[in-house]
Each structure stands twice: as structure tokens, then as C-alpha cells.
Design a protein around this motif. Structure first.
Motif, PDB file in Angstrom:
ATOM      1  N   ILE A   1      39.214  22.585  33.874  1.00  0.00           N
ATOM      2  CA  ILE A   1      38.383  23.472  34.698  1.00  0.00           C
ATOM      3  C   ILE A   1      38.080  22.812  36.042  1.00  0.00           C
ATOM      4  O   ILE A   1      38.074  23.471  37.100  1.00  0.00           O
ATOM      5  CB  ILE A   1      37.072  23.814  33.958  1.00  0.00           C
ATOM      6  CG1 ILE A   1      37.380  24.682  32.726  1.00  0.00           C
ATOM      7  CG2 ILE A   1      36.100  24.544  34.882  1.00  0.00           C
ATOM      8  CD1 ILE A   1      37.991  26.023  33.036  1.00  0.00           C
TER       9      ILE A   1
ATOM     10  N   GLY B   1      30.420  33.952  36.622  1.00  0.00           N
ATOM     11  CA  GLY B   1      30.113  32.841  35.732  1.00  0.00           C
ATOM     12  C   GLY B   1      28.649  32.789  35.360  1.00  0.00           C
ATOM     13  O   GLY B   1      28.282  32.517  34.212  1.00  0.00           O
TER      14      GLY B   1
ATOM     15  N   ASN C   1      30.049  26.452  28.650  1.00  0.00           N
ATOM     16  CA  ASN C   1      31.269  26.555  29.458  1.00  0.00           C
ATOM     17  C   ASN C   1      30.986  27.175  30.817  1.00  0.00           C
ATOM     18  O   ASN C   1      31.549  26.758  31.848  1.00  0.00           O
ATOM     19  CB  ASN C   1      32.320  27.393  28.722  1.00  0.00           C
ATOM     20  CG  ASN C   1      32.784  26.735  27.434  1.00  0.00           C
ATOM     21  OD1 ASN C   1      32.599  25.534  27.242  1.00  0.00           O
ATOM     22  ND2 ASN C   1      33.370  27.521  26.549  1.00  0.00           N
TER      23      ASN C   1
ATOM     24  N   ILE D   1      37.277  35.009  34.689  1.00  0.00           N
ATOM     25  CA  ILE D   1      36.240  34.057  34.264  1.00  0.00           C
ATOM     26  C   ILE D   1      36.051  34.114  32.757  1.00  0.00           C
ATOM     27  O   ILE D   1      35.875  33.087  32.089  1.00  0.00           O
ATOM     28  CB  ILE D   1      34.915  34.339  34.995  1.00  0.00           C
ATOM     29  CG1 ILE D   1      35.138  34.372  36.510  1.00  0.00           C
ATOM     30  CG2 ILE D   1      33.863  33.305  34.625  1.00  0.00           C
ATOM     31  CD1 ILE D   1      35.805  33.122  37.051  1.00  0.00           C
TER      32      ILE D   1
ATOM     33  N   LEU E   1      38.809  32.161  31.148  1.00  0.00           N
ATOM     34  CA  LEU E   1      38.639  30.719  31.319  1.00  0.00           C
ATOM     35  C   LEU E   1      37.553  30.168  30.405  1.00  0.00           C
ATOM     36  O   LEU E   1      37.687  29.078  29.828  1.00  0.00           O
ATOM     37  CB  LEU E   1      38.323  30.398  32.781  1.00  0.00           C
ATOM     38  CG  LEU E   1      39.440  30.720  33.791  1.00  0.00           C
ATOM     39  CD1 LEU E   1      38.967  30.458  35.214  1.00  0.00           C
ATOM     40  CD2 LEU E   1      40.693  29.898  33.488  1.00  0.00           C
ATOM     41  N   LEU E   2      36.466  30.892  30.276  1.00  0.00           N
ATOM     42  CA  LEU E   2      35.370  30.410  29.424  1.00  0.00           C
ATOM     43  C   LEU E   2      35.762  30.405  27.949  1.00  0.00           C
ATOM     44  O   LEU E   2      35.364  29.510  27.194  1.00  0.00           O
ATOM     45  CB  LEU E   2      34.124  31.267  29.640  1.00  0.00           C
ATOM     46  CG  LEU E   2      33.535  31.278  31.059  1.00  0.00           C
ATOM     47  CD1 LEU E   2      32.255  32.096  31.087  1.00  0.00           C
ATOM     48  CD2 LEU E   2      33.275  29.871  31.555  1.00  0.00           C
TER      49      LEU E   2
ATOM     50  N   PHE F   1      31.666  25.537  34.411  1.00  0.00           N
ATOM     51  CA  PHE F   1      32.528  26.182  35.402  1.00  0.00           C
ATOM     52  C   PHE F   1      31.810  26.351  36.739  1.00  0.00           C
ATOM     53  O   PHE F   1      32.340  26.021  37.803  1.00  0.00           O
ATOM     54  CB  PHE F   1      32.997  27.544  34.875  1.00  0.00           C
ATOM     55  CG  PHE F   1      33.705  28.375  35.899  1.00  0.00           C
ATOM     56  CD1 PHE F   1      35.024  28.109  36.239  1.00  0.00           C
ATOM     57  CD2 PHE F   1      33.052  29.417  36.549  1.00  0.00           C
ATOM     58  CE1 PHE F   1      35.681  28.879  37.197  1.00  0.00           C
ATOM     59  CE2 PHE F   1      33.695  30.178  37.496  1.00  0.00           C
ATOM     60  CZ  PHE F   1      35.018  29.910  37.835  1.00  0.00           C
TER      61      PHE F   1
ATOM     62  N   THR G   1      39.265  24.774  39.391  1.00  0.00           N
ATOM     63  CA  THR G   1      38.336  25.293  40.405  1.00  0.00           C
ATOM     64  C   THR G   1      38.729  24.852  41.806  1.00  0.00           C
ATOM     65  O   THR G   1      38.501  25.584  42.787  1.00  0.00           O
ATOM     66  CB  THR G   1      36.909  24.838  40.089  1.00  0.00           C
ATOM     67  OG1 THR G   1      36.872  23.408  39.950  1.00  0.00           O
ATOM     68  CG2 THR G   1      36.404  25.486  38.806  1.00  0.00           C
TER      69      THR G   1
END
Length: 844
Positions: A754, A776, A790, A701, A704-705, A794, A758
Motif C-alpha cells: 500500500i 478511505g 486498513n 479503495i 485495496l482494503l 491507506f 499510494t
């Protein structure tokens, strides 16, 4: 002749009046008329009267001398004649010197009358020194008279020496042959005359009068006649060359007098000779003269600077001079450190006078062409010295100079006056370094240093260690032949008590390791040992540079990396006397409170050195994360040279250590942490696969952020990391998305990516959905609005794309409450993202 005899006061008044009235008369034989109405006969009569007047004046002086035919009586007359011998008017000098010749001859002829009452001719030295300048006077008549005077004075001295022995030493024979030479006006002939006179005087001036002779001779350096001052300078140099060894306690007087006259000398040739006289004196009194020159006020004036340049021209003395100067630099305190009165947590470093003076002297010596050979022979030693000086003067205040000052009053007292020297110690050191490089013809190195902006870096406390790093890099590229000798010289200060010096040495060594010590692999052992020793240094900057150097081992190649990794084991034994954090830094092992390494066995050498690098991220004194950054960068480089068996035992430990760095304030730290984690992926496919798989999803996570991090370099690092982790993430669909969309220099449409990602995560990792959501949500408290935004995006996409049958897997109350709180965020962008996320949760 009349009785009673005149008193001393009346005698001197008579002398002064007679000389003043007669010597100023216009020159005879000039061919011109005195008055417009004067006839030729009257003009001839006037000239005859002048001659008769001069004869009468000569008789008067002789009569005065005969009444007191002693050195004291001679001195009274010569004292009044001497100012006229230095007159700017040729005819006045001529008349005065002719009178002197007559008086000295009279003394020589009649001194037997009173020789028994005088023990010695105590003013022989000063008398000769006053006569010497006239031996090279522009006027032939003056030169002839001067030779006669010197001959008579030497004869007078001979008679005093022979007094009581029944013999007379003929010291004056050495000047007899000069009568013919003085007829010529050629400068080379006058120079020869000065040399010949010097040979005579060297033998005949008594040791007891040498200092007074030199003092008077130095006064002649400012004579109005250039030929005279130049001749006096030649004789001065000759006497100092032959008898300078007799001057011990008087060296400071001679040097001070020479320095004082340099500013008054108008003849260029004489000034050059006066400066060379300092070098001549140094041949006998090397250390004394050097120390006296170094103690002149800073910054050195033009005359002292020229003295240093002239010293640099003497190839015979230069080696000894440089040795002494370098010894002073190594033994003297470079600066004084005192606590700041305004800021108790800060100290003020003030440069000391002697090292700054030595640096100024070296700069002048390096600037002369004649010093090139010796400078090139001692180049590594000199370069090491100036680098140490630069490090020692970074951030220092100008030195303070104390001078003793007398105050005249009813009670004489001595006070000490302190002044701040108007000089920049660091700039002076850098100038000396530049001059040294120029003298060594290091044009390529200078160009590289200028291009990299090294000089400005070296002036600042915050960047000087980076400046030394670049300096070493440029040296390795342009002058690799000097690297080994430079390191040998620098290692002498590797254990210095002065932190800036250790920082400089560590920076240079760390960088040269990266360049394989310019091919001298035998030197690498010594460098690595030094780096290992600095792991426990009290300076965080030194520890950072040490970590950097250990990371640079990767540049040596896989085989040498394996060799040098084993050397770390020898450092472990030192841990028994070091603080707990040092032991952890060196071993990565747990430590008991008594400082002894615990029962956890140290892994193989590779594990040990990697743990040493990794533990740099835990340095409690590393408030700016400098060591952390170097440790992660070093680990990334070393990982390419080790195999899975060596990293297996600490793979997870490394992953856990770098996780906090993903959220560091500095973008460089975040980028280095993401890059390091990505490089760990090469070890995630073997026996450590399962454990590393969990670490990937634990940090997924965060990756990704930060794909939408405020910093562009961090975004690139995250893209690269996810592309590296893709094959190990356990989802072929996700891996394909990473490889397709996360192009390093490509433009990523973050929201769409994203959203699609997901959907794949929901399908392939159902069991981890709640973990992803809660992870998240934890970023809702991030310090960056972009990351909070972000995270909301997410979480919104993940929950919005989730089927109803999976809602039971999620802690809905916690997530809803966190989103509601996020609506109160001060950032409009975050509140917008939170609202968008909540709009997709109508069925949630």
C-alpha cells in the motif's frame, strides 16, 4: 337310557367326566409295566379293561346322540371331544378321533330319524375346519380316523341337501381314495393329501358358512403338531385362492385373525404359509387388503413387514400394488402445518399417517429380490416418488395416531386416544430411497452419495436443498440414462402447493441444467421453462435455486446460451399480474405502481436474462443473501458466453448493483461480488470503456482494503479482480504492480504494498486524490476492525507520501477529525494504525 331324560347340564357334565376319566388312561400295548409289582398277566388284563372301557365310552356317546340325533346333538358331543383331538399326547388324540369317527358314522346312519325336524346342517363348515388338521397328523391312526370323519360329515351334509328332493349328492366321493395315501408319512404325500382335501372342501363348504369355516381353520394354524398346522395352512391358502372373491365385508376379519395368529405360530413353514395367505387373499381383494395393511399401527411389526415382503415376491400383483401405493403418495396430504403456540412466527409440520405407512411398505417391497424386475421397470417413477417423500418429511414431527377406545361403565362410552407414533418420517423416507437404489443395483450412485454426505444433508431443513443438488449431480455422473425420465416424473409436482416439494424439484432441475441434462438437449427447453416459471415463486429458496439454474445455462455452451437467453422474454408478459419486485426480477426495468412494465424498453434477450439474474440481488425477502450469492455466481458464469453488445446497456447497472455486496457480512457474498466485478472487466475495453473506468476507480479503495480482508478467500478474490482490472485502470505502473505483487497464492506484505501503491496513485491520479482520501475515510466506520485498520493505514500512507503542494486538494479538517475519532476505537490494532497514520502528517 333311564327315564326321565337327563337335562342338558347333566348331559354335558356326564360327557366331560367320562372323557376326562377314560381318555387320559395310559396307552395300551406300550410294552411297559404300570407298577413294579405288576405281573405280565395283570398287565394284559389292564389292557383288556382299557379296551372294554373305550368300547363302553363309545356306546355311551352313540346312545347320547341317538336320543338327540340332530346337528345340535352332534355339536354337543363334538364340542367336548374336540379339545382332546388337539392333545399333545398321541394316544389321547388317537382315542378322541376314533370316538369322533364312531359318533359321525352313527349320526350318518341314524339321522333319518330326525331329518324332518332340521332345515340344514348349519355347523358343517366349522366341523370340517376342526377335523382338517388331523388329516395330516403325525399319527397314521389319527389321519385314518380324520378321513373317516370328513367322509361322514360330507355324507351328512349331502343328506341335508337332498332332503325333500328324493336324491342324495355324493360329495364324499372325493375323499375315498385318500384312505391309502394316509398310510404314508412322507411330507410330500401329506402335502398332496391336504391339497386333495382342499379341492373337496372348496366345492362343498356353503357360502353361508365360508367365514365360520375359515375362522376355525385359522385357529388350527397354532396346532401343537407342526404337520397338522402346516396342512391346515395349505388348505387355507387353497380355499382363499379359489373362493377369496366371496369375502367382501369379512376381509378385515380374516386379515386381523391371520395377523393375530402369526405371533403364536411355532412352525416356521406354517408361519410362511400364513403370511402368503395374505397375498392369496389380495389376489381377490387387492385394494381392500392393501388399505387394511397400511392402517396397521406404525412402525409396522415384524409380521406386517413380512407380509409386505411376500407381496413384493408376487410379480403378478406387484405392478398393481406399486401403482396404488404411488397413487396414495400423490393424493394424500403429506403433512399438516399448524402455527406454533410458543413462537407465533413459526409453524410446526406434522407428518400424516398414510404416506408414512406407504413409505414403510415400499421399503419392505424394495428389499426382496423378486421385486427387482418390476422395480427396475418403474425405477424413474419410484425414484421420483421417494425423492418427493424425502422433501415432504424434512423437518416434520412424527405422525399422530387416533384410536377409538371403549370404556365399560354404567353408560358405555367411546373415547378417542391420540398417541405420537414412534417413527422418524424423514429417516424412513431416506431408508426407502437407499433400498430402492440397492434394488436397482445403483452401487456407484450409493457410493457417491455416501462419500458426499448427502443423507445427513437431506435430514436438515437448512441443507436439504443442497443435498438434492448433490444427489442430482451424482445421478448425472453415474446414471445419466435415467435423468430424462426422472425429470418428466418430477415435473408433475413442480407446481405443488407444498414448498419442500417445489424446492426439491428446483434443486434437481437446476443441477441437471449444469450437466446439459446428461446430453438430452431436447429436455433443456422444458427445464428452462420451469426455471422461468419459478422466478415468481413465493419461496425464496425456490427463487434462489431458479437463479442458480439460470446461471447454469452457461454450461450449455455459447450457442445454446444465446438460444435460451431469448426464452426469458416470454416471462415478461407474466409481469402484468405480479408484484413490483417480481417484475424487476424478470426484466430489470422500471415498473409503474399498477404493475405494468414502464416505458423503458426491454433490451435484447441477453440484457433481459442478465437483468433477471442481477435483480436477484435485490430480493427484499432474501435476508440471508442466498439469492444474492446465487445471482452473482450465475452472472459470473454467463458473462463468459455473451458479447459486449449484449452487456453494454446494463454494464454500469450491474456494477452499481454489486457494490453494496463488497461490504456484506458473509465472506462468500464479498468474494462472489469481487469476482463478478473482475469478470466484468472483459467488457470494459470497448464503447463502455469510459463509464467502466469510473466504476473501477469508484470501487478501487474497497478492493485495496479487502486485499487484507479477514477471510482468505476474499483476499484471493480481490487479488484476482485487481489483476483483471489492471489493464483498464489507466496507469501502467499500477498495472505492473498488480501483476507482480498480487499473486493469487502468494504472500502479500500489505503495508509495504500500500505504501508503494499510494506513491503511484499520487503521481498518476492527482485529480482523484481527494476522492480516494474521502473514500478511505468512509471505511473508518466499517464493522470489521481489520478494514478500519486498513483504511487508516491507506489514508496515512496516501497523505504522508503527498507533496505539500497537493495538500490544498484535501479536506484536511475532515480527515484530521476522522483520524482523531479513530483513536477512540475499541480495537487496539485500529488505534495503533490511526496513531501511525497521524504520525506522518506533521506537515499536513
Amino acid at each position: 337310557k333311564l327315564e326321565p331324560t337327563l337335562s342338558d347340564t347333566d348331559t354335558e357334565k356326564l360327557l366331560e367326566t367320562a372323557l376326562t376319566c377314560v381318555l387320559v388312561l395310559p396307552p395300551e400295548g406300550g410294552g411297559g409295566k404300570w407298577l413294579k409289582e405288576e405281573t405280565y398277566e395283570e398287565h394284559v388284563e389292564h389292557e383288556r379293561l382299557v379296551k372294554l372301557t373305550m368300547t363302553a365310552l363309545e356306546d355311551l356317546l352313540k346312545e347320547m346322540l341317538c336320543r338327540n340325533c340332530t346337528p345340535d346333538g352332534l355339536e354337543v358331543i363334538f364340542k367336548h371331544l374336540h379339545p382332546w383331538t388337539t392333545s399333545r399326547q398321541d394316544h389321547e388324540r388317537k382315542r378322541a378321533m376314533q370316538l369322533c369317527a364312531a359318533v359321525f358314522s352313527c349320526m350318518c346312519d341314524n339321522m333319518h330319524l330326525n331329518i324332518g325336524t332340521c332345515a340344514q346342517f348349519s355347523r358343517m363348515g366349522t366341523t370340517l375346519a376342526r377335523l382338517v388338521p388331523r388329516c395330516t397328523d403325525p399319527e397314521v391312526t389319527v389321519r385314518e380316523a380324520a378321513i373317516d370323519c370328513i367322509q361322514s360329515v360330507l355324507q351328512i351334509g349331502d343328506k341335508f341337501k337332498g332332503s325333500g328332493r328324493g336324491d342324495e349328492v355324493t360329495s364324499s366321493e372325493g375323499v375315498l381314495h385318500l384312505k391309502e395315501k394316509v398310510q404314508h408319512t412322507d411330507p410330500s404325500v401329506l402335502f398332496s393329501i391336504a391339497n386333495d382335501i382342499a379341492k373337496v372342501l372348496i366345492k362343498n363348504v356353503p357360502s353361508s358358512e365360508l367365514m365360520s369355516f375359515l375362522s376355525c381353520l385359522m385357529e388350527a394354524l397354532v396346532d401343537h403338531q407342526a404337520h397338522s398346522s402346516s396342512g391346515a395352512c395349505v388348505i387355507l391358502n387353497s380355499v382363499l385362492r379359489a373362493r377369496g372373491g366371496e369375502l367382501h365385508s369379512q376381509v378385515d376379519v380374516v386379515l386381523s385373525s391371520l395377523h393375530g395368529k402369526m405371533g403364536e405360530i411355532t412352525c416356521r413353514q406354517t408361519r410362511t404359509g400364513a403370511i402368503r395367505a395374505v397375498r392369496t387373499l389380495m389376489a381377490h381383494q387387492l385394494l381392500t387388503v392393501l388399505n387394511l395393511l397400511l392402517n396397521y399401527p406404525l412402525p409396522f411389526d415384524t409380521h406386517i413387514c413380512e407380509c409386505w415382503r411376500v407381496i413384493g415376491e408376487d410379480t403378478g400383483l406387484l405392478a398393481s400394488v406399486l401403482t396404488h401405493l404411488l397413487e396414495l403418495l400423490s393424493t394424500r396430504l403429506p403433512y399438516e402445518e399448524l402455527p406454533c403456540t410458543r413462537d407465533r412466527g413459526r409453524t410446526i409440520r406434522t407428518a400424516t399417517l398414510m404416506p408414512v405407512a406407504v413409505t414403510c411398505a415400499l421399503k419392505e417391497i424394495f428389499s426382496v429380490e423378486e421385486s427387482k424386475v418390476e422395480v427396475m421397470n418403474s425405477y424413474p417413477r419410484l425414484l421420483a416418488a421417494v425423492l418427493v417423500r424425502i422433501a415432504s418429511t424434512v423437518g416434520t414431527d412424527p405422525p399422530k395416531e387416533e384410536r377409538r377406545q371403549s370404556r365399560l361403565s354404567r353408560d358405555v362410552s367411546v373415547t378417542t386416544v391420540t398417541r405420537v407414533v414412534n417413527i422418524d418420517p424423514c429417516a424412513t423416507s431416506i431408508d426407502a430411497c437407499k433400498q430402492l437404489l440397492q434394488q436397482n443395483q445403483s452401487d456407484d450412485l450409493l457410493t457417491a452419495l455416501d462419500h458426499e454426505g448427502v443423507w445427513s444433508q437431506l435430514k436438515e431443513e437448512a441443507t436439504y436443498h443442497d443435498g438434492f443438488t448433490v444427489f442430482a449431480r451424482c445421478l448425472a455422473a453415474t446414471q445419466p440414462q435415467y435423468a430424462a425420465k426422472l425429470i418428466t416424473c418430477l415435473c408433475a409436482v413442480s407446481a405443488s402447493v407444498y414448498q419442500p416439494q417445489r424446492v426439491m424439484v428446483a434443486a434437481v432441475i437446476a443441477e441437471l441444467v449444469c450437466h446439459r441434462c446428461t446430453g438430452d438437449l431436447a429436455l433443456v427447453d422444458m427445464l428452462i421453462n420451469n426455471l422461468l416459471g419459478w422466478l415468481v415463486d413465493t419461496s425464496s429458496v425456490v427463487r434462489k435455486l431458479c437463479i442458480r439454474g439460470l446461471g447454469n445455462i452457461a454450461s450449455l455452451g455459447p450457442q445454446l446460451v444465446q438460444k435460451y437467453l431469448t426464452m426469458v422474454l416470454s416471462v415478461v408478459d407474466r409481469c402484468r399480474s405480479t408484484p413490483r419486485w417480481c417484475c424487476r426480477l424478470l426484466t430489470g426495468a422500471e415498473v409503474h405502481h399498477d404493475g405494468v412494465v414502464g416505458c423503458c424498453q426491454v433490451q435484447k434477450y441477453a440484457t433481459t436474462v442478465l437483468s433477471a439474474m442481477m435483480a436477484g440481488m435485490d430480493d427484499k425477502e432474501d435476508m440471508q443473501d442466498e439469492i444474492t450469492l446465487e445471482a452473482m455466481s450465475g452472472l459470473s458464469k454467463i458473462l463468459d458466453s455473451v458479447d459486449e453488445t449484449q452487456i453494454r446497456a446494463i454494464l454500469i447497472n450491474i456494477s452499481l448493483r454489486i457494490r453494496p455486496c463488497f461490504e456484506k457480512e458473509r465472506s462468500e457474498i464479498r468474494g462472489a461480488a469481487f469476482t463478478l466485478f473482475g469478470n466484468l472487466s472483459q467488457f470494459g475495453g470497448g464503447p463502455s470503456k469510459d463509464n467502466f473506468f469510473e466504476q473501477i476507480h469508484t470501487n478501487l479503495i474497497s478492493f485495496l482494503l479487502h486485499l487484507n480482508d479477514p477471510d482468505a478467500q476474499v483476499r484471493k478474490a480481490c487479488k484476482q479482480t485487481l489483476r483483471q482490472l489492471g489493464p483498464l485502470i489507466g496507469s501502467e505502473s499500477m498495472n505492473k504492480m498488480f501483476q507482480k505483487h498480487l499473486l493469487i497464492d502468494g504472500q502479500l506484505i500489505y503495508g509495504e504494498f500500500i505504501n508503494e501503491l499510494t506513491k503511484v496513485m499520487i503521481q498518476d491520479f492527482e485529480s482523484k486524490l481527494n476522492f480516494y482520501v474521502m473514500n478511505g475515510v468512509s471505511f473508518f466506520r466499517s464493522s470489521w476492525p481489520e478494514i478500519r485498520s486498513n483504511a487508516a493505514l491507506f489514508v496515512g500512507f496516501l497523505l504522508g507520501n503527498m507533496n505539500k503542494d497537493k495538500y490544498s486538494l484535501i479536506s484536511r479538517e475532515h480527515v484530521s477529525g476522522a483520524l482523531i475519532l479513530l483513536l477512540q476505537d475499541p480495537s487496539v490494532k485500529v488505534k495503533t494504525r490511526a496513531a501511525e497514520a497521524m504520525s506522518g502528517l506533521c506537515y499536513f
